[in-house]
Scaffold this motif. Structure first.
Motif, PDB file in Angstrom:
ATOM      1  N   PRO A   1      88.217 110.347 -37.705  1.00  0.00           N
ATOM      2  CA  PRO A   1      89.159 111.197 -36.973  1.00  0.00           C
ATOM      3  C   PRO A   1      89.710 110.464 -35.767  1.00  0.00           C
ATOM      4  CG  PRO A   1      86.913 111.918 -36.604  1.00  0.00           C
ATOM      5  CD  PRO A   1      86.852 110.885 -37.671  1.00  0.00           C
ATOM      6  N   ARG A   2      90.920 110.781 -35.395  1.00  0.00           N
ATOM      7  CA  ARG A   2      91.601 110.099 -34.315  1.00  0.00           C
ATOM      8  C   ARG A   2      91.156 110.612 -32.940  1.00  0.00           C
ATOM      9  NH1 ARG A   2      96.857 107.631 -34.516  1.00  0.00           N
ATOM     10  NH2 ARG A   2      97.224 108.530 -36.562  1.00  0.00           N
ATOM     11  N   ALA A   3      90.135 111.433 -32.874  1.00  0.00           N
ATOM     12  CA  ALA A   3      89.763 112.172 -31.665  1.00  0.00           C
ATOM     13  C   ALA A   3      89.760 111.303 -30.413  1.00  0.00           C
ATOM     14  CB  ALA A   3      88.410 112.839 -31.855  1.00  0.00           C
ATOM     15  N   ASP A   4      88.933 110.282 -30.403  1.00  0.00           N
ATOM     16  CA  ASP A   4      88.880 109.368 -29.261  1.00  0.00           C
ATOM     17  C   ASP A   4      89.043 107.956 -29.794  1.00  0.00           C
ATOM     18  OD1 ASP A   4      88.280 107.710 -27.129  1.00  0.00           O
ATOM     19  OD2 ASP A   4      86.977 109.213 -26.214  1.00  0.00           O
ATOM     20  N   ILE A   5      90.256 107.450 -29.697  1.00  0.00           N
ATOM     21  CA  ILE A   5      90.601 106.209 -30.377  1.00  0.00           C
ATOM     22  C   ILE A   5      89.826 105.020 -29.810  1.00  0.00           C
ATOM     23  CG2 ILE A   5      92.570 105.564 -28.914  1.00  0.00           C
ATOM     24  CD1 ILE A   5      94.055 104.939 -31.579  1.00  0.00           C
ATOM     25  N   PHE A   6      89.493 105.057 -28.515  1.00  0.00           N
ATOM     26  CA  PHE A   6      88.787 103.918 -27.922  1.00  0.00           C
ATOM     27  C   PHE A   6      87.322 103.901 -28.352  1.00  0.00           C
ATOM     28  CE2 PHE A   6      92.369 104.611 -24.996  1.00  0.00           C
ATOM     29  CZ  PHE A   6      92.956 103.357 -25.095  1.00  0.00           C
ATOM     30  N   ASP A   7      86.681 105.061 -28.393  1.00  0.00           N
ATOM     31  CA  ASP A   7      85.316 105.121 -28.895  1.00  0.00           C
ATOM     32  C   ASP A   7      85.269 104.680 -30.350  1.00  0.00           C
ATOM     33  OD1 ASP A   7      84.309 105.895 -26.515  1.00  0.00           O
ATOM     34  OD2 ASP A   7      84.090 108.023 -27.029  1.00  0.00           O
ATOM     35  N   MET A   8      86.274 105.087 -31.118  1.00  0.00           N
ATOM     36  CA  MET A   8      86.320 104.722 -32.529  1.00  0.00           C
ATOM     37  C   MET A   8      86.490 103.214 -32.686  1.00  0.00           C
ATOM     38  SD  MET A   8      88.970 105.972 -35.470  1.00  0.00           S
ATOM     39  CE  MET A   8      90.327 105.160 -34.659  1.00  0.00           C
ATOM     40  N   GLN A   9      87.336 102.602 -31.855  1.00  0.00           N
ATOM     41  CA  GLN A   9      87.528 101.164 -31.917  1.00  0.00           C
ATOM     42  C   GLN A   9      86.220 100.439 -31.656  1.00  0.00           C
ATOM     43  OE1 GLN A   9      90.326  99.510 -29.064  1.00  0.00           O
ATOM     44  NE2 GLN A   9      89.079  97.666 -28.975  1.00  0.00           N
ATOM     45  N   ASP A  10      85.482 100.880 -30.637  1.00  0.00           N
ATOM     46  CA  ASP A  10      84.204 100.248 -30.305  1.00  0.00           C
ATOM     47  C   ASP A  10      83.214 100.383 -31.458  1.00  0.00           C
ATOM     48  OD1 ASP A  10      82.287  99.042 -28.359  1.00  0.00           O
ATOM     49  OD2 ASP A  10      81.304 100.979 -28.609  1.00  0.00           O
ATOM     50  N   GLU A  11      83.153 101.561 -32.048  1.00  0.00           N
ATOM     51  CA  GLU A  11      82.222 101.794 -33.154  1.00  0.00           C
ATOM     52  C   GLU A  11      82.572 100.925 -34.350  1.00  0.00           C
ATOM     53  OE1 GLU A  11      80.856 105.426 -36.153  1.00  0.00           O
ATOM     54  OE2 GLU A  11      82.139 105.836 -34.425  1.00  0.00           O
ATOM     55  N   ILE A  12      83.849 100.861 -34.694  1.00  0.00           N
ATOM     56  CA  ILE A  12      84.270 100.101 -35.875  1.00  0.00           C
ATOM     57  C   ILE A  12      84.021  98.612 -35.686  1.00  0.00           C
ATOM     58  CG2 ILE A  12      86.300  99.373 -37.188  1.00  0.00           C
ATOM     59  CD1 ILE A  12      87.370 102.239 -36.819  1.00  0.00           C
ATOM     60  N   THR A  13      84.438  98.060 -34.554  1.00  0.00           N
ATOM     61  CA  THR A  13      84.304  96.620 -34.363  1.00  0.00           C
ATOM     62  C   THR A  13      82.838  96.211 -34.261  1.00  0.00           C
ATOM     63  OG1 THR A  13      84.624  96.883 -31.962  1.00  0.00           O
ATOM     64  CG2 THR A  13      86.563  96.365 -33.293  1.00  0.00           C
ATOM     65  N   THR A  14      82.021  97.037 -33.626  1.00  0.00           N
ATOM     66  CA  THR A  14      80.596  96.715 -33.520  1.00  0.00           C
ATOM     67  C   THR A  14      79.948  96.683 -34.892  1.00  0.00           C
ATOM     68  OG1 THR A  14      80.450  97.689 -31.318  1.00  0.00           O
ATOM     69  CG2 THR A  14      78.399  97.448 -32.527  1.00  0.00           C
ATOM     70  N   ARG A  15      80.233  97.686 -35.709  1.00  0.00           N
ATOM     71  CA  ARG A  15      79.648  97.726 -37.054  1.00  0.00           C
ATOM     72  C   ARG A  15      80.126  96.539 -37.893  1.00  0.00           C
ATOM     73  NH1 ARG A  15      79.869 103.980 -39.242  1.00  0.00           N
ATOM     74  NH2 ARG A  15      78.869 104.969 -37.451  1.00  0.00           N
ATOM     75  N   LEU A  16      81.420  96.252 -37.809  1.00  0.00           N
ATOM     76  CA  LEU A  16      81.956  95.149 -38.606  1.00  0.00           C
ATOM     77  C   LEU A  16      81.340  93.821 -38.192  1.00  0.00           C
ATOM     78  CD1 LEU A  16      85.770  95.976 -38.894  1.00  0.00           C
ATOM     79  CD2 LEU A  16      84.094  95.960 -40.734  1.00  0.00           C
ATOM     80  N   ALA A  17      81.226  93.596 -36.885  1.00  0.00           N
ATOM     81  CA  ALA A  17      80.688  92.319 -36.413  1.00  0.00           C
ATOM     82  C   ALA A  17      79.246  92.139 -36.865  1.00  0.00           C
ATOM     83  CB  ALA A  17      80.789  92.234 -34.889  1.00  0.00           C
ATOM     84  N   ARG A  18      78.444  93.183 -36.769  1.00  0.00           N
ATOM     85  CA  ARG A  18      77.044  93.079 -37.192  1.00  0.00           C
ATOM     86  C   ARG A  18      76.954  92.763 -38.684  1.00  0.00           C
ATOM     87  NH1 ARG A  18      71.952  91.630 -37.360  1.00  0.00           N
ATOM     88  NH2 ARG A  18      70.518  93.179 -38.206  1.00  0.00           N
ATOM     89  N   THR A  19      77.736  93.485 -39.496  1.00  0.00           N
ATOM     90  CA  THR A  19      77.677  93.290 -40.943  1.00  0.00           C
ATOM     91  C   THR A  19      78.212  91.919 -41.340  1.00  0.00           C
ATOM     92  OG1 THR A  19      78.010  95.659 -41.233  1.00  0.00           O
ATOM     93  CG2 THR A  19      78.329  94.275 -43.166  1.00  0.00           C
ATOM     94  N   VAL A  20      79.315  91.510 -40.716  1.00  0.00           N
ATOM     95  CA  VAL A  20      79.897  90.210 -41.046  1.00  0.00           C
ATOM     96  C   VAL A  20      78.938  89.087 -40.656  1.00  0.00           C
ATOM     97  CG1 VAL A  20      81.743  88.588 -40.452  1.00  0.00           C
ATOM     98  CG2 VAL A  20      82.291  90.955 -40.988  1.00  0.00           C
ATOM     99  N   GLY A  21      78.233  89.236 -39.528  1.00  0.00           N
ATOM    100  CA  GLY A  21      77.251  88.235 -39.139  1.00  0.00           C
ATOM    101  C   GLY A  21      76.184  88.050 -40.200  1.00  0.00           C
ATOM    102  N   ILE A  22      75.688  89.148 -40.737  1.00  0.00           N
ATOM    103  CA  ILE A  22      74.681  89.082 -41.794  1.00  0.00           C
ATOM    104  C   ILE A  22      75.268  88.432 -43.044  1.00  0.00           C
ATOM    105  CG2 ILE A  22      73.308  90.499 -43.383  1.00  0.00           C
ATOM    106  CD1 ILE A  22      72.928  92.465 -41.052  1.00  0.00           C
ATOM    107  N   GLU A  23      76.495  88.822 -43.397  1.00  0.00           N
ATOM    108  CA  GLU A  23      77.128  88.280 -44.602  1.00  0.00           C
ATOM    109  C   GLU A  23      77.406  86.786 -44.469  1.00  0.00           C
ATOM    110  OE1 GLU A  23      77.679  89.739 -47.465  1.00  0.00           O
ATOM    111  OE2 GLU A  23      76.895  91.667 -46.808  1.00  0.00           O
TER     112      GLU A  23
END
Length: 601
Positions: free
Chosen positions: A302-324
């Protein structure tokens, strides 16, 4: 003027006649050659600059900041670029000088440092980052290259080179000694023809705004920039700077071509699409050698809080990509160099195992890989941290049968890792683990907080901080830390352990139903670890569900036949009275579940 971050690299290049002595006056550096043949020497210097130095620096994304007599200062986008430039330059100069008499040769001395710099309005660079590079150039041998430890640790394992550790050096006008590594002219010449693509090298291409709404461009660009920053925190990673990555915006992207052009093994690309009150983000990781898609992920939020969403998405992606990335490089090493792996290969294969859900039997193979890596390179930080991490896991899961020896091995490894890489957040996290199993709970929590300050996205540290609060009699605070870890990395290989820790916190607080649910979830995610079964048996027994408790107990004993209540009692990791009183409930539950009291039972 503006202040640049530590990714800015300064390299100072000074040419010298062979065997000349150090001279702080730049105008005197070629005095002997100039005295013998001023016009000829200056002409040769101009030709070398035009035909060799300037093109090599430009090829490796460098910028000549200024010239000082017969020396110059250059700035690079990365340390890898600076070192490759230096190696290529020294190799070419050895070839250029090969037909000249010893007393007619011009040779360069090069110093390379990674550090903060200040950019003046005229583009000049000032600050300690420059001063250290200049002093390193001054102590290099003719035809040689000197690197500060900060620069060396950025390129180790990414460039095929051999370096000599010169130890701590007291450099003129610098308050603190600097650890220096040297590449000799022979090594530089040998390495020059064989550029090696860094192992964990990646570029994050600008994400595409599929919605086409210009007002969302800032969000799309922020996702790209945040991912670049977060991936740069991965130990050993080589990440192309965002300014270079953004030159590929709105251009057809062939990952194989980009890989050759930028010298990286992986490309990350993605898109953002807005629709009504929701935003969808797609991302994928591509091998530039084959063009194969290694991994893909999609977020629909949801677009509710775009900045919180950006932080959540990039953090998850970085962690997963690091493992990959680590897993992909481990597979590449097994495929390309099965009988000739170096320390970096072996360490990455070990971490590829540790990045899977915990299994002490499987993880012992990771320990063997770290040991093998350290036999080849006793200073490999990733292997040192991995070795300490493995032994710490055996200790904290009560699986160790030689506690003092494992604690000694782990302590020595993490101490050396922190000496070599004091800013490595993961090393501080592992150090906290060892403090924890040694009974130093409050110092362990402070060490975790320090690791989090260095890397706020280190989910493992958030989770362990929650557990340590249980040990300090603050179980009611644990849930916030553990749920934050899950938010940061909801598909983490350690997720089963985090649910187990949530269940343990519930047990300490007497919330038996919640404890059973979370511990069941933990063993369902990973049935290969004994301790969650014993805690599940405890919660079931305390809730009067004796038959189920004994089933859980049996599952735990199959994985760890040596576990006893006495051994568990001996692992007292806190003297906090609240914790000790609450722990009596655990002993009672273990006894009710039929866990052996000691080895004679």
């Amino acid at each position: 003027m503006r202040r640049l971050g530590p990714t800015e690299t300064g390299g100072r290049f000074g040419d010298r006649a062979a065997k000349s002595t150090a001279d702080d006056d730049p105008s005197g550096r070629c005095s002997r050659l100039v005295g013998a043949d001023e016009e000829g020497t200056l002409e040769r210097l101009r030709a070398v600059r035009k035909n060799l130095i300037d093109p090599v620096i430009a090829t490796h994304r460098g910028r000549i900041v200024k010239t000082t007599g017969d020396g110059l200062l250059a700035e690079f986008a990365s340390v890898v670029d600076a070192v490759r430039s230096a190696i290529e330059m020294q190799g070419a100069m050895i070839e250029s000088n090969s037909d000249l008499a010893q007393d007619k040769r011009i040779e360069f001395r090069i110093g390379i440092n990674l550090g903060d710099v200040v950019v003046e309005d005229d583009g000049d660079l000032m600050g300690d980052g420059v001063n250290v590079a200049a002093r390193l150039e001054g102590i290099a041998e003719p035809g040689g290259i000197c690197l500060s430890s900060a620069a060396y640790h950025q390129v180790r394992g990414k460039i095929d080179m051999a370096a000599q550790d010169l130890g701590e050096q007291n450099l003129k006008n610098l308050a603190e000694p600097v650890r220096v590594y040297a590449l000799s002219p022979r090594i530089a010449a040998a390495a020059a023809p064989y550029p090696v693509t860094p192992r964990l090298s990646i570029v994050v291409l600008p994400f595409v705004n599929l919605g086409g709404r210009s007002e969302e461009d800032y969000f799309v660009d922020s996702v790209t920039e945040s991912l670049t920053t977060d991936l740069s925190r991965i130990p050993g990673a080589f990440v192309i700077a965002r300014n270079t990555a953004f030159t590929f915006r709105n251009k057809p992207a062939d990952a194989r071509v980009i890989g050759r052009e930028l010298g990286v093994r992986y490309v990350m690309e993605g898109s953002v699409q807005g629709s009504g009150d929701r935003i969808r983000v797609n991302a994928q990781l591509i091998d530039t050698g084959t063009g194969a898609h290694l991994w893909a992920e999609r977020f629909d939020k949801p677009r509710a809080d775009i900045f919180d969403m950006q932080d959540e998405i990039t953090t998850r992606l970085a962690r997963t990509v690091g493992i990959e990335l680590v897993a992909a490089e481990g597979r590449r090493a097994e495929r390309e160099r099965p009988n000739n792996m170096d320390a970096v290969d072996l360490a990455m294969r070990g971490w590829a195992i540790l990045n899977q859900p915990l299994s002490l039997r499987r993880d012992r193979a990771a320990c063997d890989l770290f040991d093998a890596a350290l036999r080849l390179d006793a200073r490999n930080v990733e292997a040192l941290v991995g070795l300490a991490f493995y032994h710490g896991n055996e200790l904290r899961t009560f699986a160790s049968t030689n506690r003092d020896e494992q604690l000694r091995i782990a302590g020595m490894a993490i101490s050396e890792a922190l000496r070599l890489a004091p800013s490595n957040a993961l090393a501080h996290f592992v150090h906290a683990n060892l403090l924890h199993v040694s009974g130093a709970t409050e110092p362990a929590l402070r060490e975790l907080e320090f690791a989090i300050a260095m890397d706020p996205n280190l989910a493992w540290a958030h989770a362990d901080a929650g557990f340590l609060k249980v040990l300090l009699g603050r179980a009611e605070e644990a849930e916030a830390d553990l749920t934050n870890a899950i938010r940061l990395s909801p598909r983490d290989p350690g997720l089963d352990r985090w649910y187990a820790l949530l269940g343990i916190a519930d047990l300490f607080l007497g919330r038996l139903d919640s404890a059973m649910d979370r511990l069941r979830k933990s063993v369902g995610m990973n049935p290969n670890v004994a301790m969650p079964y014993f805690f599940l048996a405890t919660s079931l027994a305390l809730n009067g569900r004796t038959a189920e408790a004994r089933e859980a107990r049996n599952a735990g004993l199959r994985l760890d036949p040596n576990f006893t209540i006495a051994r568990f009692r001996n692992e007292r990791r806190s003297e906090n009275p609240t914790f000790l009183n609450q722990r009596e409930r655990i002993y009672e539950g273990l006894s009710l579940a039929g866990v052996p009291e000691d080895k004679l039972s």
